[in-house]
Design a protein around this motif. Structure first.
Motif, PDB file in Angstrom:
ATOM      1  N   VAL A 126       6.555   5.857   9.749  1.00 37.86           N
ATOM      2  CA  VAL A 126       5.212   5.624  10.004  1.00 37.86           C
ATOM      3  C   VAL A 126       4.642   4.226   9.758  1.00 37.86           C
ATOM      4  O   VAL A 126       3.776   3.455  10.298  1.00 37.86           O
ATOM      5  CB  VAL A 126       4.524   6.519   8.759  1.00 37.86           C
ATOM      6  N   CYS A 130       2.719   1.825  12.509  1.00 37.87           N
ATOM      7  CA  CYS A 130       1.408   1.521  11.989  1.00 37.87           C
ATOM      8  C   CYS A 130       1.206  -0.309  12.248  1.00 37.87           C
ATOM      9  O   CYS A 130       0.430  -0.587  12.835  1.00 37.87           O
ATOM     10  CB  CYS A 130       0.903   1.904  10.617  1.00 37.87           C
ATOM     11  N   SER A 166       2.313  -6.004  -0.353  1.00 41.74           N
ATOM     12  CA  SER A 166       3.751  -5.101  -0.742  1.00 41.74           C
ATOM     13  C   SER A 166       3.530  -3.587  -0.418  1.00 41.74           C
ATOM     14  O   SER A 166       4.401  -2.934  -0.940  1.00 41.74           O
ATOM     15  CB  SER A 166       3.896  -5.429  -2.216  1.00 41.74           C
ATOM     16  N   THR A 167       2.349  -3.093   0.109  1.00 43.60           N
ATOM     17  CA  THR A 167       2.291  -1.887   0.831  1.00 43.60           C
ATOM     18  C   THR A 167       3.599  -1.666   1.576  1.00 43.60           C
ATOM     19  O   THR A 167       4.125  -2.709   2.205  1.00 43.60           O
ATOM     20  CB  THR A 167       1.042  -1.429   1.222  1.00 43.60           C
ATOM     21  N   SER A 168       3.586  -0.254   1.762  1.00 46.03           N
ATOM     22  CA  SER A 168       4.937  -0.124   2.874  1.00 46.03           C
ATOM     23  C   SER A 168       4.452  -0.672   4.318  1.00 46.03           C
ATOM     24  O   SER A 168       5.352  -1.292   4.937  1.00 46.03           O
ATOM     25  CB  SER A 168       4.888   1.455   2.911  1.00 46.03           C
ATOM     26  N   SER A 190       1.077  -8.144  -5.844  1.00 44.22           N
ATOM     27  CA  SER A 190       1.484  -8.605  -7.366  1.00 44.22           C
ATOM     28  C   SER A 190       2.332  -9.579  -7.218  1.00 44.22           C
ATOM     29  O   SER A 190       3.361  -9.622  -6.479  1.00 44.22           O
ATOM     30  CB  SER A 190       1.913  -7.193  -7.991  1.00 44.22           C
ATOM     31  N   ARG A 209      -3.333  -9.326  -9.206  1.00 45.39           N
ATOM     32  CA  ARG A 209      -4.006  -9.061 -10.609  1.00 45.39           C
ATOM     33  C   ARG A 209      -4.740 -10.170 -11.131  1.00 45.39           C
ATOM     34  O   ARG A 209      -5.137 -10.084 -12.055  1.00 45.39           O
ATOM     35  CB  ARG A 209      -2.521  -8.926 -11.429  1.00 45.39           C
ATOM     36  N   MET A 331       2.306   8.697  -6.110  1.00 48.89           N
ATOM     37  CA  MET A 331       1.883   7.864  -5.048  1.00 48.89           C
ATOM     38  C   MET A 331       0.389   8.002  -5.351  1.00 48.89           C
ATOM     39  O   MET A 331      -0.377   6.925  -5.494  1.00 48.89           O
ATOM     40  CB  MET A 331       2.411   8.496  -3.702  1.00 48.89           C
ATOM     41  N   SER A 337       4.802   1.018  -6.452  1.00 49.69           N
ATOM     42  CA  SER A 337       4.868  -0.612  -6.114  1.00 49.69           C
ATOM     43  C   SER A 337       6.040  -1.003  -5.304  1.00 49.69           C
ATOM     44  O   SER A 337       7.193  -1.180  -5.891  1.00 49.69           O
ATOM     45  CB  SER A 337       4.753  -1.110  -7.580  1.00 49.69           C
TER      46      SER A 337
HETATM   47  N1  LIG Z   1      -3.579   4.074   9.964  1.00 50.84           N
HETATM   48  C1  LIG Z   1      -2.226   4.399   9.623  1.00 50.84           C
HETATM   49  O1  LIG Z   1      -1.598   4.649  10.682  1.00 50.84           O
HETATM   50  C2  LIG Z   1      -1.592   4.318   8.451  1.00 50.84           C
HETATM   51  C3  LIG Z   1      -0.133   4.538   8.336  1.00 50.84           C
HETATM   52  C4  LIG Z   1       0.434   4.374   7.012  1.00 50.84           C
HETATM   53  C5  LIG Z   1      -0.576   4.250   5.882  1.00 50.84           C
HETATM   54  N2  LIG Z   1      -1.855   4.050   6.194  1.00 50.84           N
HETATM   55  C6  LIG Z   1      -2.575   3.674   4.982  1.00 50.84           C
HETATM   56  O2  LIG Z   1      -2.501   2.410   4.629  1.00 50.84           O
HETATM   57  C7  LIG Z   1      -2.718   2.337   2.964  1.00 50.84           C
HETATM   58  C8  LIG Z   1      -1.312   1.929   2.479  1.00 50.84           C
HETATM   59  O3  LIG Z   1      -0.138   2.800   2.833  1.00 50.84           O
HETATM   60  P1  LIG Z   1       1.301   2.490   2.262  1.00 50.84           P
HETATM   61  O4  LIG Z   1       2.052   3.726   2.874  1.00 50.84           O
HETATM   62  O5  LIG Z   1       1.653   1.169   2.777  1.00 50.84           O
HETATM   63  O6  LIG Z   1       1.063   2.367   0.746  1.00 50.84           O
HETATM   64  P2  LIG Z   1       2.096   2.301  -0.333  1.00 50.84           P
HETATM   65  O7  LIG Z   1       3.371   1.557  -0.010  1.00 50.84           O
HETATM   66  O8  LIG Z   1       2.111   3.746  -0.916  1.00 50.84           O
HETATM   67  O9  LIG Z   1       1.264   1.253  -1.341  1.00 50.84           O
HETATM   68  C9  LIG Z   1       1.634   0.885  -2.494  1.00 50.84           C
HETATM   69  C10 LIG Z   1       1.177  -0.702  -2.935  1.00 50.84           C
HETATM   70  O10 LIG Z   1      -0.334  -0.561  -2.995  1.00 50.84           O
HETATM   71  C11 LIG Z   1      -0.697  -1.964  -3.491  1.00 50.84           C
HETATM   72  N3  LIG Z   1      -1.880  -1.955  -4.180  1.00 50.84           N
HETATM   73  C12 LIG Z   1      -2.381  -1.275  -4.961  1.00 50.84           C
HETATM   74  N4  LIG Z   1      -3.712  -1.655  -5.398  1.00 50.84           N
HETATM   75  C13 LIG Z   1      -3.948  -2.905  -4.495  1.00 50.84           C
HETATM   76  C14 LIG Z   1      -4.765  -3.855  -4.476  1.00 50.84           C
HETATM   77  N5  LIG Z   1      -6.065  -3.675  -4.989  1.00 50.84           N
HETATM   78  N6  LIG Z   1      -4.597  -4.693  -3.536  1.00 50.84           N
HETATM   79  C15 LIG Z   1      -3.578  -5.044  -2.827  1.00 50.84           C
HETATM   80  N7  LIG Z   1      -2.782  -4.114  -2.904  1.00 50.84           N
HETATM   81  C16 LIG Z   1      -2.811  -3.283  -3.893  1.00 50.84           C
HETATM   82  C17 LIG Z   1       0.550  -1.956  -4.480  1.00 50.84           C
HETATM   83  O11 LIG Z   1       0.716  -3.442  -4.443  1.00 50.84           O
HETATM   84  P3  LIG Z   1       1.457  -4.128  -5.813  1.00 50.84           P
HETATM   85  O12 LIG Z   1       2.690  -3.493  -6.296  1.00 50.84           O
HETATM   86  O13 LIG Z   1       1.622  -5.436  -5.279  1.00 50.84           O
HETATM   87  O14 LIG Z   1       0.559  -4.304  -6.823  1.00 50.84           O
HETATM   88  C18 LIG Z   1       1.583  -1.377  -4.086  1.00 50.84           C
HETATM   89  O15 LIG Z   1       2.900  -2.018  -3.914  1.00 50.84           O
HETATM   90  C19 LIG Z   1      -2.872   3.685   2.500  1.00 50.84           C
HETATM   91  O16 LIG Z   1      -4.345   3.627   2.538  1.00 50.84           O
HETATM   92  C20 LIG Z   1      -2.566   4.652   3.806  1.00 50.84           C
HETATM   93  O17 LIG Z   1      -3.140   5.648   3.787  1.00 50.84           O
HETATM   94  C21 LIG Z   1      -2.544   4.263   7.228  1.00 50.84           C
END
Ligand SMILES: NC(=O)c1ccc[n+]([C@@H]2O[C@H](COP(=O)([O-])OP(=O)(O)OC[C@H]3O[C@@H](n4cnc5c(N)ncnc54)[C@H](OP(=O)(O)O)[C@@H]3O)[C@@H](O)[C@H]2O)c1
Length: 349
Positions: A126, A130, A166-168, A190, A209, A331, A337
């Motif tokens: 996923v 994306c 650092s999000t996925s 971070s 941060r 989550m 993180s």
């Molecule tokens: N459109 C699509 O097809 C699609 C697909 C996948 C995901 N998404 C969306 O994309 C978003 C991210 O998903 P994901 O799975 O990649 O997330 P994830 O890996 O669960 O995200 C966790 C990360 O969020 C970061 N984070 C938290 N607060 C933050 C802030 N204020 N500024 C910057 N980073 C911050 C943290 O960073 P640090 O550890 O560095 O603090 C942590 O590493 C979600 O909203 C998800 O629903 C959309």
């Protein structure tokens, strides 16, 4: 063997419980997969919380997985029972991945390189889809930087910012932007993850941060002007709440492009100077994304095999399918993180 364990959501905003459902039979062109690892995505808790996407209950969720081919449908070439594969599932009960077996189209799977575990492979689909759809795919699927995966297309000297580095999704976006030779690649994350993000291709980090979203545009502007004479024409917002989108939009130069992973929350009057906001939807299972998805899946298989792209870090969850329930809560609370949570559906609950 005709039944399997599945994690079932009993109704809109309902409860999860592990229970039995039939193991489906593969139709023409499909594979039945024995799922060894199923990764969690924010959308899985959002579906329950906001009653979105899923229309039929009881429902099985989950869309990131890796496992073994269990049975091959008619007309499938290139796969056999026992092959280790990873793939993107979908939100129908036979295609979802929070269970022990699911069906997938055979042309939307890739072989797991020997050096990678099922857990590592399950982190890919996923988040990678994306990031890759957003950057590479033709419009309206992506912003069409390189729809034919042409190795000659490079963006040398062009700056980019990845909010939520650092999000996925952000981790794959950084690797893909590095592959496309963007420079500098500025990650907003971070600072504890700085060395890892640099290994993946980031050239600079702004500590989320220490710098708020409201201060981010000026921090970005200072850094960009110190490192390049090119304007910032691309911001990949992999976090995407209103504040993040506002910061992304403000940081971006006139006429540039902001990629967002969630719906555009900016008001029309906040949009100026020909900047475009593009919302990506990263699934290979829509009729209009299937053709590009199939093409991308072939490239993806080769990139992971050749080490062009590496999988995200995986953290294994305990308690089989039941472990997913606590994982989704973790989550949702923001306690994950820079790592992907991965459940193991074949383990006892
Ligand atoms: N459109 C699509 O097809 C699609 C697909 C996948 C995901 N998404 C969306 O994309 C978003 C991210 O998903 P994901 O799975 O990649 O997330 P994830 O890996 O669960 O995200 C966790 C990360 O969020 C970061 N984070 C938290 N607060 C933050 C802030 N204020 N500024 C910057 N980073 C911050 C943290 O960073 P640090 O550890 O560095 O603090 C942590 O590493 C979600 O909203 C998800 O629903 C959309």
């Amino acid at each position: 063997m005709s039944e399997q364990n599945s994690l079932i959501l009993d109704g809109p905003k309902g409860s999860f419980a592990v229970s039995k459902r039939p193991i489906p039979k593969p139709s023409t062109g499909e594979l039945l997969v024995k799922i060894q690892a199923a990764a969690l995505n924010p959308v899985d808790w959002k579906i329950r919380e906001h009653d979105m996407f899923v229309t039929e209950y009881p429902a099985v969720l989950g869309s990131d997985a890796a496992g073994d081919v269990e049975e091959v449908g008619e007309g499938v070439v290139g796969w056999k029972k026992g092959d280790r594969i990873y793939f993107q599932g979908y939100y129908t009960n036979d295609q979802a991945t929070f269970q022990q077996y699911c069906l997938i189209p055979a042309d939307l799977a890739a072989k797991i390189p020997e050096r990678y575990s099922y857990s590592q492979a399950a982190t890919i689909s996923v988040a990678f889809t994306c990031a890759a759809f957003a950057l590479f795919a033709p419009r309206p699927i992506g912003i069409s930087l390189n729809p034919n995966f042409d190795v000659a297309i490079k963006f040398t000297g062009q700056p980019v910012v990845v909010i939520g580095g650092s999000t996925s999704v952000g981790l794959y976006a950084i690797q893909l932007l590095h592959h496309l030779s963007f420079s500098p690649i500025i990650a907003y994350a971070s600072s504890t993850h700085e060395s890892y993000l640099r290994e993946l291709g980031a050239t600079h980090l702004i500590d989320r941060r220490a710098v708020s979203f409201s201060d981010l545009p000026s921090a970005v502007s200072n850094l960009v002007s110190k490192t390049t004479s090119s304007p910032l024409k691309l911001v990949f917002d992999a976090f995407s709440g209103y504040d993040a989108q506002k910061a992304a939009y403000t940081s971006c130069a006139d006429g540039g492009e902001v990629i967002t992973v969630n719906p555009d929350a900016l008001k029309p009057e906040e949009k100026v100077n020909g900047k475009n906001i593009f919302q990506v939807v990263g699934t290979v299972h829509f009729p209009h994304t299937r053709e590009f998805g199939t093409k991308m899946w072939k490239v993806l298989g080769k990139w992971f095999e050749d080490g062009v792209i590496v999988p995200n870090r995986a953290e294994d969850l305990p308690n089989g399918l039941q472990g997913i329930v606590d994982g989704l809560e973790k989550m949702k609370s923001g306690a994950v993180s820079c790592v992907k949570l991965v459940a193991h559906p074949q383990e006892a609950v």
